[in-house]
Every structure is written in structure tokens, then in C-alpha cells.
Design a protein around this motif. Structure first.
Motif, PDB file in Angstrom:
ATOM      1  N   SER A 111       0.816  -1.290  -0.030  1.00 50.75           N
ATOM      2  CA  SER A 111      -0.016   0.011   0.091  1.00 50.75           C
ATOM      3  C   SER A 111       0.786   1.258  -0.124  1.00 50.75           C
ATOM      4  CB  SER A 111      -0.867   0.089   1.259  1.00 50.75           C
ATOM      5  OG  SER A 111      -0.306  -0.196   2.663  1.00 50.75           O
ATOM      6  N   ASP A 112       2.240   1.047   0.213  1.00 47.68           N
ATOM      7  CA  ASP A 112       3.007   2.324   0.336  1.00 47.68           C
ATOM      8  C   ASP A 112       3.779   2.585  -0.907  1.00 47.68           C
ATOM      9  OD1 ASP A 112       4.507   0.167   0.671  1.00 47.68           O
ATOM     10  OD2 ASP A 112       5.776   0.941   2.448  1.00 47.68           O
ATOM     11  N   VAL A 113       3.507   1.816  -2.204  1.00 49.82           N
ATOM     12  CA  VAL A 113       4.396   2.131  -3.231  1.00 49.82           C
ATOM     13  C   VAL A 113       4.365   3.414  -3.615  1.00 49.82           C
ATOM     14  CG1 VAL A 113       4.419  -0.323  -3.927  1.00 49.82           C
ATOM     15  CG2 VAL A 113       2.319   1.077  -4.833  1.00 49.82           C
ATOM     16  N   ASP A 114       3.161   4.210  -3.369  1.00 51.29           N
ATOM     17  CA  ASP A 114       3.130   5.706  -4.049  1.00 51.29           C
ATOM     18  C   ASP A 114       4.276   6.588  -3.429  1.00 51.29           C
ATOM     19  OD1 ASP A 114       2.174   5.222  -1.396  1.00 51.29           O
ATOM     20  OD2 ASP A 114       0.788   7.132  -1.487  1.00 51.29           O
ATOM     21  N   ARG A 115       5.104   6.024  -2.439  1.00 55.45           N
ATOM     22  CA  ARG A 115       6.462   6.546  -2.036  1.00 55.45           C
ATOM     23  C   ARG A 115       7.729   6.378  -2.851  1.00 55.45           C
ATOM     24  NH1 ARG A 115       5.020   5.592   4.550  1.00 55.45           N
ATOM     25  NH2 ARG A 115       3.193   6.972   4.645  1.00 55.45           N
ATOM     26  N   TYR A 116       7.444   5.372  -3.601  1.00 52.15           N
ATOM     27  CA  TYR A 116       8.308   4.770  -4.258  1.00 52.15           C
ATOM     28  C   TYR A 116       8.989   5.876  -5.430  1.00 52.15           C
ATOM     29  CZ  TYR A 116       8.362   0.342  -1.907  1.00 52.15           C
ATOM     30  OH  TYR A 116       8.458  -0.635  -0.599  1.00 52.15           O
ATOM     31  N   HIS A 117      10.399   5.827  -5.861  1.00 50.30           N
ATOM     32  CA  HIS A 117      10.697   6.556  -6.996  1.00 50.30           C
ATOM     33  C   HIS A 117      11.127   5.592  -7.934  1.00 50.30           C
ATOM     34  CE1 HIS A 117      11.203  10.447  -4.975  1.00 50.30           C
ATOM     35  NE2 HIS A 117      11.511   9.854  -3.744  1.00 50.30           N
ATOM     36  N   TRP A 118      10.374   5.560  -9.083  1.00 48.37           N
ATOM     37  CA  TRP A 118      10.372   4.535 -10.079  1.00 48.37           C
ATOM     38  C   TRP A 118      11.507   4.999 -11.149  1.00 48.37           C
ATOM     39  CZ3 TRP A 118       8.296   0.266  -8.295  1.00 48.37           C
ATOM     40  CH2 TRP A 118       7.459   0.275  -7.605  1.00 48.37           C
ATOM     41  N   ALA A 119      11.711   6.287 -11.241  1.00 48.28           N
ATOM     42  CA  ALA A 119      12.609   6.738 -12.267  1.00 48.28           C
ATOM     43  C   ALA A 119      13.858   7.557 -11.614  1.00 48.28           C
ATOM     44  CB  ALA A 119      12.068   7.822 -13.260  1.00 48.28           C
ATOM     45  N   PRO A 120      15.070   7.275 -11.715  1.00 44.35           N
ATOM     46  CA  PRO A 120      16.093   8.099 -11.029  1.00 44.35           C
ATOM     47  C   PRO A 120      16.485   9.576 -11.650  1.00 44.35           C
ATOM     48  CG  PRO A 120      17.151   6.456 -12.617  1.00 44.35           C
ATOM     49  CD  PRO A 120      15.792   5.968 -12.454  1.00 44.35           C
ATOM     50  N   ILE A 135      19.706 -12.249   6.808  1.00 45.13           N
ATOM     51  CA  ILE A 135      20.153 -11.311   5.881  1.00 45.13           C
ATOM     52  C   ILE A 135      18.887 -10.563   5.420  1.00 45.13           C
ATOM     53  CG2 ILE A 135      21.101 -11.198   3.291  1.00 45.13           C
ATOM     54  CD1 ILE A 135      22.258 -13.882   3.807  1.00 45.13           C
ATOM     55  N   TYR A 136      19.142  -9.166   5.721  1.00 45.80           N
ATOM     56  CA  TYR A 136      18.067  -8.410   5.262  1.00 45.80           C
ATOM     57  C   TYR A 136      17.929  -7.697   3.812  1.00 45.80           C
ATOM     58  CZ  TYR A 136      17.648  -8.384  10.397  1.00 45.80           C
ATOM     59  OH  TYR A 136      17.400  -8.861  11.744  1.00 45.80           O
ATOM     60  N   ALA A 137      16.832  -7.522   3.270  1.00 44.84           N
ATOM     61  CA  ALA A 137      17.014  -6.657   2.028  1.00 44.84           C
ATOM     62  C   ALA A 137      16.238  -5.464   2.050  1.00 44.84           C
ATOM     63  CB  ALA A 137      16.311  -7.401   0.785  1.00 44.84           C
ATOM     64  N   TYR A 138      16.735  -4.502   1.730  1.00 45.94           N
ATOM     65  CA  TYR A 138      16.058  -2.815   1.791  1.00 45.94           C
ATOM     66  C   TYR A 138      16.060  -2.890   0.246  1.00 45.94           C
ATOM     67  CZ  TYR A 138      16.708  -2.176   6.477  1.00 45.94           C
ATOM     68  OH  TYR A 138      16.593  -2.109   8.077  1.00 45.94           O
ATOM     69  N   PHE A 139      15.020  -1.878  -0.161  1.00 40.44           N
ATOM     70  CA  PHE A 139      14.848  -1.393  -1.587  1.00 40.44           C
ATOM     71  C   PHE A 139      15.381   0.021  -1.538  1.00 40.44           C
ATOM     72  CE2 PHE A 139      11.944  -5.126  -1.445  1.00 40.44           C
ATOM     73  CZ  PHE A 139      12.408  -5.718  -2.163  1.00 40.44           C
ATOM     74  N   GLY A 140      15.925   0.461  -2.692  1.00 40.54           N
ATOM     75  CA  GLY A 140      16.263   1.578  -2.799  1.00 40.54           C
ATOM     76  C   GLY A 140      15.485   2.623  -3.279  1.00 40.54           C
ATOM     77  N   ASN A 141      14.250   2.247  -3.845  1.00 35.53           N
ATOM     78  CA  ASN A 141      13.125   2.998  -4.449  1.00 35.53           C
ATOM     79  C   ASN A 141      12.632   4.316  -3.366  1.00 35.53           C
ATOM     80  OD1 ASN A 141      12.867   0.140  -5.598  1.00 35.53           O
ATOM     81  ND2 ASN A 141      12.524   1.671  -7.369  1.00 35.53           N
ATOM     82  N   SER A 191      12.685   6.717   0.123  1.00 38.07           N
ATOM     83  CA  SER A 191      13.698   7.493   0.579  1.00 38.07           C
ATOM     84  C   SER A 191      14.333   6.755   1.753  1.00 38.07           C
ATOM     85  CB  SER A 191      12.993   8.778   1.044  1.00 38.07           C
ATOM     86  OG  SER A 191      13.911   9.482   1.742  1.00 38.07           O
ATOM     87  N   LYS A 192      15.551   7.258   1.962  1.00 36.40           N
ATOM     88  CA  LYS A 192      16.407   6.522   3.099  1.00 36.40           C
ATOM     89  C   LYS A 192      15.588   6.835   4.638  1.00 36.40           C
ATOM     90  CE  LYS A 192      19.446  10.452   3.298  1.00 36.40           C
ATOM     91  NZ  LYS A 192      21.002  10.644   3.055  1.00 36.40           N
ATOM     92  N   TYR A 193      14.729   8.054   4.677  1.00 32.52           N
ATOM     93  CA  TYR A 193      14.132   8.626   5.736  1.00 32.52           C
ATOM     94  C   TYR A 193      13.092   7.663   5.951  1.00 32.52           C
ATOM     95  CZ  TYR A 193      17.148  12.552   5.130  1.00 32.52           C
ATOM     96  OH  TYR A 193      18.346  13.298   5.023  1.00 32.52           O
ATOM     97  N   ILE A 194      12.220   7.222   5.035  1.00 27.04           N
ATOM     98  CA  ILE A 194      11.237   6.267   5.298  1.00 27.04           C
ATOM     99  C   ILE A 194      11.726   4.892   5.751  1.00 27.04           C
ATOM    100  CG2 ILE A 194       9.240   4.938   3.819  1.00 27.04           C
ATOM    101  CD1 ILE A 194       8.986   7.211   2.188  1.00 27.04           C
ATOM    102  N   CYS A 195      12.844   4.490   4.878  1.00 30.07           N
ATOM    103  CA  CYS A 195      13.515   3.252   5.369  1.00 30.07           C
ATOM    104  C   CYS A 195      13.787   3.229   7.010  1.00 30.07           C
ATOM    105  CB  CYS A 195      14.460   2.963   4.512  1.00 30.07           C
ATOM    106  SG  CYS A 195      14.317   2.407   2.737  1.00 30.07           S
ATOM    107  N   GLY A 196      14.057   4.535   7.339  1.00 36.79           N
ATOM    108  CA  GLY A 196      14.238   4.350   8.857  1.00 36.79           C
ATOM    109  C   GLY A 196      13.409   4.437   9.784  1.00 36.79           C
ATOM    110  N   TRP A 197      12.100   4.493   9.359  1.00 32.86           N
ATOM    111  CA  TRP A 197      10.703   4.349  10.221  1.00 32.86           C
ATOM    112  C   TRP A 197      10.408   2.876  10.445  1.00 32.86           C
ATOM    113  CZ3 TRP A 197       6.970   7.656   6.747  1.00 32.86           C
ATOM    114  CH2 TRP A 197       7.497   8.899   6.617  1.00 32.86           C
ATOM    115  N   PRO A 198      10.597   2.831  11.808  1.00 34.50           N
ATOM    116  CA  PRO A 198      10.259   1.139  12.020  1.00 34.50           C
ATOM    117  C   PRO A 198       8.729   0.976  11.542  1.00 34.50           C
ATOM    118  CG  PRO A 198      11.022   2.617  14.074  1.00 34.50           C
ATOM    119  CD  PRO A 198      10.900   3.472  12.886  1.00 34.50           C
ATOM    120  N   ALA A 229      12.562  -3.169   6.253  1.00 35.62           N
ATOM    121  CA  ALA A 229      13.683  -4.367   6.032  1.00 35.62           C
ATOM    122  C   ALA A 229      12.681  -5.762   5.842  1.00 35.62           C
ATOM    123  CB  ALA A 229      14.309  -4.477   7.387  1.00 35.62           C
ATOM    124  N   HIS A 230      13.161  -6.319   4.953  1.00 31.42           N
ATOM    125  CA  HIS A 230      12.618  -7.509   4.100  1.00 31.42           C
ATOM    126  C   HIS A 230      13.447  -8.713   4.486  1.00 31.42           C
ATOM    127  CE1 HIS A 230       9.407  -5.437   2.097  1.00 31.42           C
ATOM    128  NE2 HIS A 230      10.125  -4.649   1.662  1.00 31.42           N
TER     129      HIS A 230
END
Length: 235
Positions: free
Chosen positions: A119-128, A204-210, A212-219, A224-225
Motif C-alpha cells: 500500500s506504500d508504493v506511492d512513496r517509491y521513486h520509479w525513475a532515477p 540477511i535483510y533486503a532493503y529497496f532503494g526506491n 527515501s532513506k528517511y522512510i526506510c528508517g521508520w520502524p 527491512a525484508h
């Protein structure tokens, strides 16, 4: 009551592993509540071995507990060539073979599919893209300054995206489908599988780079997958 055969043993083992050896009055009262519980039967404790029951709990946590096959986990083993100190081998293939058992993993494609249907894919960046800071001062030495703050505005991702966009589309894809990158960052650290007992693995955890790093830091983002768990290997 898994992995124990009855409620009495389950409650007792939970109490034994709940804290340190120093028992407070509240802990003693908690034990009394177990002893007078309607499901507790003292006959269930006759002849038990605490060490064996602890091992039973550890085995349950390693397989049926945290890493169930019904949740998509696959158990396998890997073979590694391990050289011995002081012995020379002409090639890696001639080094002794060591097999590591009880490795659990989830297929990476399944993890990607589940994450990108969330449900949170709207926060993903699809084009660099490139990001700049504009000073607003035309006389400044550097009016526009390139900012490197995320994986999706790095040169590496821009270069890889250029390669992907140059590839001919799959004829089986629906018309108008676009290609997008899935940048993956892998991390690993040792952890315990349970709040009590000695069962531990190396995840072994997998993070996606799409995102923001700030969103990835939210528990609460659960960014972390869990990709794989490796068992500790004895020397």
C-alpha cells in the motif's frame, strides 16, 4: 502449547525463561498463579528434564516457530570450499568441501513482488533523477550544486537505468508497460530468534532503494525484508 506436550509444562518453562535468576515477589506471585491455574497439572511435570525441554523449544523456534514453510521459507544447504591454514591448494576447487545445513531463505522475486504490491508504493521513486540546489545568486561561483542524498539520485542508478531503458521490451508484456529498476541493498547481523532460549541465526535483510532513506528508517514502514537466515557455524 507447542512445542510442549501440555499446558503445565508450557507455563513452567515460560516462567523459567522469563527473566534473570533473581526472582522478585511479583515473579513468585506469578508462579503461584501458574500452579493454581485450572489447566495446570502437577502430574505433567513428573520426570521432566529442563535441559531437554529447552532444546525442544529451541528446535521449535528454528523451524516451526519463526521460519515456517507456510510463510514461504525454504530450507536448504550450501557447499563451500574451505582452505586450511598452512596447506597450499593449486585451485579453490581442491580445497576441502564444507556443507552448511539449515539455511532458510525466501525467494527474492517473491519478496520483490510482495513489496511492490504494498500500500506504500506511492512513496517509491520509479525513475532515477538528478537533484540540484539552486542558490538564486547568478554571481555565485556555483549557482547550481548537485546533491547526492538518495540511491535514486546517484550516478550508479542513473547509468543502470539508461542500460535498462535501451533494452527492447518483452513482446509478452502488455502494451504501454514501462521498465523500472529494483535497487536492492543487503544487510546482515546476528540475532536471537526468541526472547528466551539459546536459538540464534544470522539473518540477511533486503532493503529497496526506491523509497527515501528517511522512510526506510521508520520502524513503522517495515522496510527491512527478511531474505535469508544462516545458522551459526562452529569452529
Amino acid at each position: 502449547y507447542e512445542p510442549f506436550p501440555n499446558a503445565s509444562l508450557f507455563m513452567l518453562m515460560e516462567w523459567v525463561n522469563s527473566s534473570s535468576n533473581l526472582r522478585s515477589s511479583k515473579q513468585i506471585e506469578a508462579l503461584l498463579q501458574i500452579l493454581i491455574h485450572s489447566d495446570f497439572d502437577i502430574q505433567h511435570l513428573i520426570g521432566i528434564n529442563i535441559a531437554c525441554e529447552s532444546s525442544r523449544l529451541d528446535e521449535f523456534r528454528k523451524t516451526n516457530g519463526a521460519l515456517r514453510s507456510t510463510d514461504g521459507w525454504i530450507e536448504t544447504s550450501v557447499h563451500l570450499h574451505v582452505p586450511k591454514e598452512g596447506i597450499h591448494h593449486t585451485s579453490e576447487d581442491q580445497a576441502p568441501m564444507f556443507e552448511v545445513h539449515n539455511i532458510h531463505y525466501c525467494p527474492l522475486l517473491d519478496i520483490i513482488t510482495a513489496a511492490f504490491q504494498g500500500s506504500d508504493v506511492d512513496r517509491y521513486h520509479w525513475a532515477p533523477h538528478r537533484q540540484f540546489w539552486h542558490s538564486g545568486d547568478s554571481e555565485a561561483e556555483y549557482e547550481d550544486t548537485r546533491i547526492y542524498s538518495e540511491l535514486f539520485n546517484s550516478n550508479a542508478m542513473l547509468e543502470e537505468d539508461t542500460k535498462i531503458q535501451a533494452v527492447d521490451p518483452n513482446p509478452d508484456d502488455p502494451e504501454g508497460s514501462e521498465a523500472a529498476m529494483v535497487p536492492i541493498m543487503l544487510w546482515s547481523d546476528s540475532t536471537h530468534l526468541a526472547s528466551f532460549g539459546s536459538a540464534s541465526l544470522w539473518p540477511i535483510y533486503a532493503y529497496f532503494g526506491n523509497p527515501s532513506k528517511y522512510i526506510c528508517g521508520w520502524p513503522s514502514a517495515h522496510a527491512a525484508h527478511h531474505l535469508a537466515y544462516m545458522p551459526p557455524v562452529s569452529a
